[in-house]
Enzyme design. Structure first.
Site, short mmCIF file in Angstrom:
data_model
loop_
_atom_site.label_atom_id
_atom_site.label_comp_id
_atom_site.label_asym_id
_atom_site.label_seq_id
_atom_site.Cartn_x
_atom_site.Cartn_y
_atom_site.Cartn_z
N ASP A 1 -4.73 -6.38 1.17
CA ASP A 1 -5.57 -6.30 -0.03
C ASP A 1 -4.82 -7.05 -1.15
O ASP A 1 -3.65 -7.42 -1.00
CB ASP A 1 -5.79 -4.84 -0.43
CG ASP A 1 -6.64 -4.71 -1.69
OD1 ASP A 1 -7.65 -5.43 -1.83
OD2 ASP A 1 -6.30 -3.88 -2.57
N SER A 2 -5.50 -7.18 -2.28
CA SER A 2 -4.86 -7.83 -3.43
C SER A 2 -3.75 -6.97 -4.01
O SER A 2 -2.87 -7.47 -4.70
CB SER A 2 -5.91 -8.07 -4.51
OG SER A 2 -6.47 -6.84 -4.91
N CYS B 1 -10.13 -5.33 1.66
CA CYS B 1 -10.49 -5.82 0.34
C CYS B 1 -11.92 -6.34 0.41
O CYS B 1 -12.23 -7.20 1.25
CB CYS B 1 -9.54 -6.95 -0.05
SG CYS B 1 -10.01 -7.80 -1.57
N GLU C 1 -4.48 -0.39 -11.07
CA GLU C 1 -3.17 -1.01 -10.81
C GLU C 1 -2.14 -0.57 -11.85
O GLU C 1 -0.95 -0.51 -11.59
CB GLU C 1 -3.28 -2.54 -10.79
CG GLU C 1 -4.00 -3.11 -9.57
CD GLU C 1 -3.16 -3.10 -8.29
OE1 GLU C 1 -1.94 -3.25 -8.37
OE2 GLU C 1 -3.77 -2.92 -7.21
N CYS D 1 -15.30 -1.68 -3.73
CA CYS D 1 -13.96 -2.22 -3.98
C CYS D 1 -13.00 -1.14 -3.49
O CYS D 1 -13.19 0.04 -3.82
CB CYS D 1 -13.76 -2.48 -5.47
SG CYS D 1 -12.04 -2.85 -5.90
N HIS E 1 -10.22 -0.29 -4.32
CA HIS E 1 -9.48 0.43 -5.36
C HIS E 1 -10.26 1.68 -5.85
O HIS E 1 -9.67 2.64 -6.30
CB HIS E 1 -9.25 -0.45 -6.59
CG HIS E 1 -8.12 -1.43 -6.45
ND1 HIS E 1 -8.19 -2.53 -5.64
CD2 HIS E 1 -6.90 -1.48 -7.04
CE1 HIS E 1 -7.06 -3.22 -5.73
NE2 HIS E 1 -6.26 -2.60 -6.58
N1 DGL Z 1 -9.52 -4.00 -3.77
C1 DGL Z 1 -10.17 -5.27 -3.71
C2 DGL Z 1 -11.61 -5.17 -3.37
O1 DGL Z 1 -11.93 -4.33 -2.57
C3 DGL Z 1 -9.78 -6.30 -4.72
C4 DGL Z 1 -9.91 -5.98 -6.14
C5 DGL Z 1 -9.33 -7.09 -7.00
O2 DGL Z 1 -8.23 -7.54 -6.71
O3 DGL Z 1 -10.03 -7.53 -7.92
O4 DGL Z 1 -12.43 -5.92 -3.82
#
Ligand code: DGL
Length: 267
Positions: A12-13, A75, A154, A186, A188
């Site tokens: 993931d990011s 992600c 984050e 997402c 997150h």
């Molecule tokens: N967690 C990621 C997603 O599911 C990336 C969020 C990001 O880096 O903007 O989209």
């Protein structure tokens, strides 16, 4: 029975994909898991398709060098923008999170109205509305990009009052739409699921991809005889920047302290 002791790669990011990693380790407790958090490039959600595809390919190639047997793109943004390219260029199977999330939502909705909360890039790609229409063409969708949520998560800034105002603002059109199912599009966002659920009320179902995805990975590895049934289960975590910070914040998501997060710069 054959077994395949190679690890499963997950990326993931940043921290968000740990919500997927946690479910994977619960569903497949004997597997070795390697996670890559691309903290040097986070957030992906405001980047172009070309950039996200480049980051994703670099990570997938690194994971391949670690001899993984399968890669999970934990992600939504990378799944929405780069999955076909990854599947074309990477020689092990690559699984994304969009379809599992859409499948879960299509199963859950009773009134056929599904809202999607996601990054700007995922919203613009229309990956969820398309996947949902393919599953059931009667489903109507409303999308809401929530660009501030990833930096908030984050930063570990979840306790702040400002966070609640932002969440309320993002949820207002979702509530107005009458959707009975909301996709956390997402990885997150499951971190703030409880706060969202409290605002949306008990008649709205919040869904994410984690469980369906983990089951899909298990089924695939079972079908190809690639499980590691006598393994001991482990997690090795890499971050492309600030590993100590990643380690500290990861605890909030995984619910336990990681022994070590390794720094790995890819370019
Ligand atoms: N967690 C990621 C997603 O599911 C990336 C969020 C990001 O880096 O903007 O989209």
């Amino acid at each position: 029975m054959d077994m395949d002791t190679r690890p499963i790669g997950v990326f993931d990011s940043g921290l968000g994909g740990l919500t997927i990693l946690k479910t994977l380790s619960r569903t497949l407790p004997k597997e070795k898991l390697i996670y890559f958090g691309d903290t040097v490039n986070v957030p992906y959600g405001s980047k172009s398709k070309a950039a996200v595809t480049r980051f994703s390919l670099d990570i997938a190639r690194f994971l391949q060098k670690q001899n993984v047997k399968l890669i999970v793109v934990a992600c939504n943004t990378a799944s929405a923008l780069a999955l076909p390219e990854l599947q074309k260029k990477i020689s092990v199977p690559v699984v994304g999170v969009i379809l599992p999330g859409a499948m879960k939502a299509a199963q859950c909705t009773k009134n056929g109205k599904v809202a999607i909360l996601a990054t700007e890039a995922t919203v613009q790609s229309k990956a969820y509305p398309r996947a949902l229409k393919r599953l059931d063409k009667r489903i109507c969708t409303v999308q809401r990009a929530c660009p501030v949520l990833v930096p908030l998560i984050e930063e570990g800034w979840l306790h702040a009052k400002a966070g609640q105002y932002i969440i309320d603002d993002y949820l207002a059109p979702v509530i107005k739409s009458g959707a009975d199912t909301v996709i956390l599009g997402c990885t997150h966002y499951p971190v703030i699921k409880k706060r969202m659920a409290a605002r949306l009320g008990k008649n709205v179902r919040l869904v994410d991809s984690a469980e369906v995805l983990a089951e899909e990975v298990k089924t695939r590895l079972t079908q190809t005889d690639q499980l590691n049934p006598s393994g001991r289960g482990s997690m090795k975590i890499y971050a492309s920047d600030a590993p100590a910070r990643f380690k500290r914040l990861a605890k909030n998501i995984l619910g336990r302290e990681l022994k070590r997060v390794y720094l790995k710069k890819l370019n």
